[in-house]
Design a protein around this motif. Structure first.
Motif, PDB file in Angstrom:
ATOM      1  N   ALA A 190       0.827  -1.207   0.000  1.00  0.00           N
ATOM      2  CA  ALA A 190       0.000   0.000   0.000  1.00  0.00           C
ATOM      3  C   ALA A 190       0.864   1.260   0.000  1.00  0.00           C
ATOM      4  O   ALA A 190       0.514   2.256  -0.657  1.00  0.00           O
ATOM      5  CB  ALA A 190      -0.938  -0.013   1.206  1.00  0.00           C
ATOM      6  N   ALA A 191       1.987   1.230   0.720  1.00  0.00           N
ATOM      7  CA  ALA A 191       2.868   2.403   0.776  1.00  0.00           C
ATOM      8  C   ALA A 191       3.440   2.727  -0.595  1.00  0.00           C
ATOM      9  O   ALA A 191       3.551   3.905  -0.963  1.00  0.00           O
ATOM     10  CB  ALA A 191       3.988   2.156   1.783  1.00  0.00           C
ATOM     11  N   LEU A 192       3.803   1.712  -1.362  1.00  0.00           N
ATOM     12  CA  LEU A 192       4.352   1.955  -2.696  1.00  0.00           C
ATOM     13  C   LEU A 192       3.237   2.259  -3.697  1.00  0.00           C
ATOM     14  O   LEU A 192       3.432   3.048  -4.622  1.00  0.00           O
ATOM     15  CB  LEU A 192       5.173   0.753  -3.151  1.00  0.00           C
ATOM     16  CG  LEU A 192       6.447   0.473  -2.356  1.00  0.00           C
ATOM     17  CD1 LEU A 192       7.227  -0.673  -2.986  1.00  0.00           C
ATOM     18  CD2 LEU A 192       7.328   1.713  -2.261  1.00  0.00           C
ATOM     19  N   ALA A 193       2.074   1.647  -3.525  1.00  0.00           N
ATOM     20  CA  ALA A 193       0.957   1.902  -4.439  1.00  0.00           C
ATOM     21  C   ALA A 193       0.515   3.356  -4.367  1.00  0.00           C
ATOM     22  O   ALA A 193       0.080   3.933  -5.374  1.00  0.00           O
ATOM     23  CB  ALA A 193      -0.205   0.978  -4.111  1.00  0.00           C
ATOM     24  N   GLU A 194       0.652   3.963  -3.200  1.00  0.00           N
ATOM     25  CA  GLU A 194       0.277   5.369  -3.046  1.00  0.00           C
ATOM     26  C   GLU A 194       1.150   6.268  -3.915  1.00  0.00           C
ATOM     27  O   GLU A 194       0.689   7.300  -4.417  1.00  0.00           O
ATOM     28  CB  GLU A 194       0.398   5.769  -1.572  1.00  0.00           C
ATOM     29  CG  GLU A 194      -0.118   7.156  -1.265  1.00  0.00           C
ATOM     30  CD  GLU A 194      -0.113   7.459   0.214  1.00  0.00           C
ATOM     31  OE1 GLU A 194      -0.240   8.637   0.581  1.00  0.00           O
ATOM     32  OE2 GLU A 194       0.021   6.506   1.018  1.00  0.00           O
ATOM     33  N   VAL A 195       2.402   5.884  -4.111  1.00  0.00           N
ATOM     34  CA  VAL A 195       3.320   6.648  -4.962  1.00  0.00           C
ATOM     35  C   VAL A 195       3.188   6.236  -6.415  1.00  0.00           C
ATOM     36  O   VAL A 195       3.377   7.054  -7.326  1.00  0.00           O
ATOM     37  CB  VAL A 195       4.778   6.450  -4.477  1.00  0.00           C
ATOM     38  CG1 VAL A 195       5.773   7.100  -5.431  1.00  0.00           C
ATOM     39  CG2 VAL A 195       4.946   7.018  -3.072  1.00  0.00           C
ATOM     40  N   ALA A 196       2.838   4.977  -6.669  1.00  0.00           N
ATOM     41  CA  ALA A 196       2.837   4.434  -8.029  1.00  0.00           C
ATOM     42  C   ALA A 196       1.712   4.993  -8.890  1.00  0.00           C
ATOM     43  O   ALA A 196       1.778   4.911 -10.124  1.00  0.00           O
ATOM     44  CB  ALA A 196       2.746   2.911  -7.981  1.00  0.00           C
ATOM     45  N   LEU A 197       0.650   5.538  -8.297  1.00  0.00           N
ATOM     46  CA  LEU A 197      -0.425   6.205  -9.033  1.00  0.00           C
ATOM     47  C   LEU A 197      -1.008   5.339 -10.151  1.00  0.00           C
ATOM     48  O   LEU A 197      -1.061   5.730 -11.313  1.00  0.00           O
ATOM     49  CB  LEU A 197       0.067   7.527  -9.633  1.00  0.00           C
ATOM     50  CG  LEU A 197       0.557   8.595  -8.659  1.00  0.00           C
ATOM     51  CD1 LEU A 197       0.967   9.851  -9.423  1.00  0.00           C
ATOM     52  CD2 LEU A 197      -0.496   8.921  -7.614  1.00  0.00           C
ATOM     53  N   GLY A 198      -1.432   4.138  -9.805  1.00  0.00           N
ATOM     54  CA  GLY A 198      -2.076   3.281 -10.786  1.00  0.00           C
ATOM     55  C   GLY A 198      -1.164   2.295 -11.470  1.00  0.00           C
ATOM     56  O   GLY A 198      -1.645   1.372 -12.143  1.00  0.00           O
ATOM     57  N   VAL A 199       0.141   2.460 -11.347  1.00  0.00           N
ATOM     58  CA  VAL A 199       1.068   1.459 -11.860  1.00  0.00           C
ATOM     59  C   VAL A 199       0.909   0.200 -11.009  1.00  0.00           C
ATOM     60  O   VAL A 199       0.907   0.282  -9.774  1.00  0.00           O
ATOM     61  CB  VAL A 199       2.522   1.967 -11.803  1.00  0.00           C
ATOM     62  CG1 VAL A 199       3.509   0.857 -12.144  1.00  0.00           C
ATOM     63  CG2 VAL A 199       2.703   3.150 -12.748  1.00  0.00           C
ATOM     64  N   PRO A 200       0.762  -0.975 -11.617  1.00  0.00           N
ATOM     65  CA  PRO A 200       0.558  -2.192 -10.819  1.00  0.00           C
ATOM     66  C   PRO A 200       1.698  -2.441  -9.831  1.00  0.00           C
ATOM     67  O   PRO A 200       2.858  -2.190 -10.144  1.00  0.00           O
ATOM     68  CB  PRO A 200       0.513  -3.304 -11.882  1.00  0.00           C
ATOM     69  CG  PRO A 200       0.131  -2.612 -13.144  1.00  0.00           C
ATOM     70  CD  PRO A 200       0.738  -1.242 -13.066  1.00  0.00           C
ATOM     71  N   VAL A 201       1.349  -2.919  -8.653  1.00  0.00           N
ATOM     72  CA  VAL A 201       2.333  -3.308  -7.641  1.00  0.00           C
ATOM     73  C   VAL A 201       2.122  -4.796  -7.370  1.00  0.00           C
ATOM     74  O   VAL A 201       1.117  -5.195  -6.772  1.00  0.00           O
ATOM     75  CB  VAL A 201       2.189  -2.497  -6.343  1.00  0.00           C
ATOM     76  CG1 VAL A 201       3.251  -2.940  -5.328  1.00  0.00           C
ATOM     77  CG2 VAL A 201       2.311  -1.004  -6.622  1.00  0.00           C
ATOM     78  N   LEU A 202       3.066  -5.613  -7.834  1.00  0.00           N
ATOM     79  CA  LEU A 202       2.976  -7.061  -7.683  1.00  0.00           C
ATOM     80  C   LEU A 202       3.756  -7.520  -6.454  1.00  0.00           C
ATOM     81  O   LEU A 202       4.706  -6.864  -6.017  1.00  0.00           O
ATOM     82  CB  LEU A 202       3.543  -7.759  -8.928  1.00  0.00           C
ATOM     83  CG  LEU A 202       2.993  -7.321 -10.289  1.00  0.00           C
ATOM     84  CD1 LEU A 202       3.641  -8.136 -11.395  1.00  0.00           C
ATOM     85  CD2 LEU A 202       1.482  -7.456 -10.329  1.00  0.00           C
ATOM     86  N   LEU A 203       3.367  -8.661  -5.922  1.00  0.00           N
ATOM     87  CA  LEU A 203       4.072  -9.287  -4.804  1.00  0.00           C
ATOM     88  C   LEU A 203       4.738 -10.557  -5.311  1.00  0.00           C
ATOM     89  O   LEU A 203       4.167 -11.308  -6.096  1.00  0.00           O
ATOM     90  CB  LEU A 203       3.106  -9.614  -3.673  1.00  0.00           C
ATOM     91  CG  LEU A 203       2.380  -8.429  -3.030  1.00  0.00           C
ATOM     92  CD1 LEU A 203       1.317  -8.932  -2.050  1.00  0.00           C
ATOM     93  CD2 LEU A 203       3.363  -7.504  -2.328  1.00  0.00           C
TER      94      LEU A 203
END
Length: 382
Positions: A190-203
């Protein structure tokens, strides 16, 4: 033809598709063959660039650079080690791993570099070359920005990586690795998704292979992937899991700060099982920007959208009345650290533009009015 310009490829969501090189065969190319193998990543835009040159020679793809030499693969046999690739000199040529090149008729040097569809470029990493660009990888379709769980997230580094990725012409995707180290990866995601602005964040985890197949699916259709990340984030472990072999050495990170040593020392184009390609790059400690296109605007789209609502067009976003940016900060909708990060990047880009003008002027004067490209040997220690 210049290799500096880029063209955005069609990057649809991976899905079921026919294997484009099934039945094509993988016999080594010769100067007499009609078409390079699409299994190497050859596509219509490269074909158009080749036609513009008059279809000279036999195009091949650079798989590795070694102190002024390019290793060029022209068939899947060469790429997978069943036949010897071509080794040519990079005399006067701006070449990066992933480039499509045409060797000279005698096979001694790179004659042409086909126009790139994308290029991951940063400023050279030592003071003597600060106003010169360094291309980490070329003709990439997707760039995975790798961060690791087990240590605090680094949103400021991700912001820089997103600027570089957007400017490259490739599609960025964030990967948060080492899910095996934490019970709940969601706060970090969630912390990185807030900066990514819609760019997918995969685990993902290279050790347990969780999420690896999802990453591999992006290579379907002979697309080229690359990974950008600091040392110690698990990039090499993830590469080994993707390739299905212990290709890269891995080292344990330090207990105190979860940082590690670089385990990849030279960029290399690697075929993935099935189809698709990986450009494996060394870990990058310093992320110095190069001249930006619209990367900053895209990475900070939220802040630029707020700026459009300011009362005054020349608002400095400090204490001016009617500043929508400061209003968002006061309301808790925008982190002031993010605004400061944007301002620093803009200042860095302005300083780089000034350095570039001074460098070009000095180079032009030394060349008697004709600017020369840097020698390949200048990048030996990068």
């Amino acid at each position: 033809m210049s290799s500096g310009s880029t063209a955005t490829p069609d990057l649809s969501v991976p899905g079921e598709r026919a294997n484009p090189h099934r039945g094509y065969g993988s016999a080594p190319m010769s100067s007499a063959m009609d078409q390079p193998d699409p299994a190497l990543g050859w596509a219509s835009d490269f074909d158009e660039a080749w036609i513009d040159l008059g279809r000279p020679g036999a195009p091949g793809r650079v798989s590795r650079l070694d102190r002024g030499w390019s290793t060029v693969v022209r068939s899947m046999d060469e790429a997978r080690g069943f036949a010897d690739p071509l080794r040519v000199r990079n005399i006067g040529a701006d070449v990066a791993v992933g480039d499509w090149v045409i060797p000279s008729d005698d096979g001694e040097r790179v004659e042409h570099v086909l126009e790139r569809r994308s290029a991951f470029t940063r400023r050279a990493s030592f003071d003597g070359m600060r106003a010169v660009s360094h291309t980490l990888a070329a003709n990439i379709d997707l760039v995975f920005l790798v961060h690791a769980l087990g240590s605090p997230p680094s949103p400021r580094r991700l912001e820089r990586e997103l600027v570089l990725a957007f400017d490259s012409g490739a599609e960025p995707i964030v990967v948060l690795t080492k899910t095996d180290l934490v019970d709940d990866p969601e706060p970090g995601r969630a912390a990185l998704a807030e900066v990514a602005l819609g760019v997918p964040v995969l685990l993902a985890s290279g050790k347990t292979s969780d999420g690896v197949e999802a990453i591999r699916s992006y290579a379907e259709g002979n697309r080229t992937l690359t990974f950008l990340g600091a040392s110690g984030v698990g990039k090499s472990t993830l590469v080994n899991a993707l390739i299905g072999a212990q290709r890269q050495a891995t080292f344990e990170v330090r207990e105190g700060d979860q940082r590690g040593r670089h385990t990849t020392v030279a960029a290399e184009l690697v075929p993935l099982p099935g189809d698709g390609w990986l450009i494996d790059t060394p870990g990058v400690r310093a992320l110095s920007l190069w001249l930006s296109g619209d990367g900053i605007e895209r990475a900070f789209a939220d802040v630029f959208d707020l700026m459009d609502d300011c009362r005054f067009r020349d608002c400095k976003h400090d204490q001016e009345p009617g500043c929508a940016v400061q209003a968002a900060i006061a309301a808790g909708d925008l982190d002031p650290v993010r605004l400061h990060s944007l301002e620093r990047l803009i200042e860095e880009e302005a300083a780089l533009e000034e350095e570039q003008r001074a460098h070009d002027k000095a180079a032009d004067k030394r060349a008697g009015g004709r600017t020369l490209p840097p020698e390949e040997s200048e990048f030996d220690e990068l």
